[in-house]
Design a protein around this motif. Structure first.
Motif, PDB file in Angstrom:
ATOM      1  N   TYR A   1      49.747  18.166  30.748  1.00  0.00           N
ATOM      2  CA  TYR A   1      50.471  18.483  31.977  1.00  0.00           C
ATOM      3  C   TYR A   1      50.362  17.331  32.971  1.00  0.00           C
TER       4      TYR A   1
ATOM      5  N   SER B   1      51.245  16.453  37.219  1.00  0.00           N
ATOM      6  CA  SER B   1      51.668  17.061  38.483  1.00  0.00           C
ATOM      7  C   SER B   1      51.602  16.090  39.667  1.00  0.00           C
TER       8      SER B   1
ATOM      9  N   GLY C   1      53.972  20.137  35.654  1.00  0.00           N
ATOM     10  CA  GLY C   1      53.279  21.227  36.334  1.00  0.00           C
ATOM     11  C   GLY C   1      53.815  21.421  37.733  1.00  0.00           C
TER      12      GLY C   1
END
Length: 205
Positions: free
Chosen positions: A62, A64, A103
């Protein structure tokens, strides 16, 4: 892989018995390219919108937070597009096939053909778990005189065997748990290696 095995994988969760179906990736998702605002205009940069480059992708499942960000104006003045949470970023140029799941919503430069799953048809972690297949397809299909690149149109045509969504979600959860365990052990291993390095330096200096 023979047709029967493709429709009925060797290993399955017991509650699922329906055959898998061959679909095109573009029937299950939108493939979205990226863009870069003019680097000579400071009004386009250092804003609130995450903007990823291929070099940032591949180390973790992920992402972000990107290294660079763009502004709303930079977004409007380029071909960059806002990608939703759950998008699978897919690098489409030399170094084809590095992936990560968003994310937090973000944009990318033009070195991506990102997979935005139709939430009723495709699970993000299920398709992320098939990175090797995506990569292989991209490498074989990609073309270019100076560097290899795969287009969004080509990625949309990729044939892929998929089960119903609930089975995809269970498979995705299984691999997510496995990846988390691997990452945890990786961190422990790195700490032990650092510890060993410290002991070696102090004992044999």
């Amino acid at each position: 892989m023979n047709a029967k095995r493709a429709k009925y994988p060797q290993l399955r969760f017991p509650e699922f018995t329906d055959p898998w179906e061959q679909r095109k990736l573009g029937e299950l998702s939108n493939i979205v390219g990226g863009g870069t605002p003019s680097t000579s205009n400071p009004e386009y940069w250092d804003g609130d919108i995450d903007w990823y480059a291929p070099a940032e992708i591949g180390e973790q499942s992920y992402v972000s937070k990107s290294k660079k960000t763009i502004t709303e104006l930079g977004l409007k003045k380029s071909s960059a597009r806002i990608l939703p949470v759950g998008t699978v970023l897919f690098t489409s140029r030399a170094g084809i096939g590095n992936t990560a799941i968003l994310g937090k919503e973000a944009t990318t430069n033009q070195g991506f053909q990102s997979i935005v799953p139709d939430q009723n048809k495709l699970d993000s972690y299920f398709i992320y778990s098939r990175t090797n297949e995506l990569k292989r397809y991209g490498e074989v299909t990609g073309a270019g005189s100076t560097f290899v690149e795969v287009s969004g149109k080509q990625m949309s045509k990729m044939p892929i065997m998929v089960p119903e969504l609930s089975e995809q979600q269970q498979i995705g959860s299984f691999f997510k748990q496995l990846d988390n365990t691997i990452a945890l052990h990786q961190r422990k291993l790195e700490k032990l290696q650092e510890l060993k390095k410290g002991y070696l330096q102090k004992m044999f200096c």
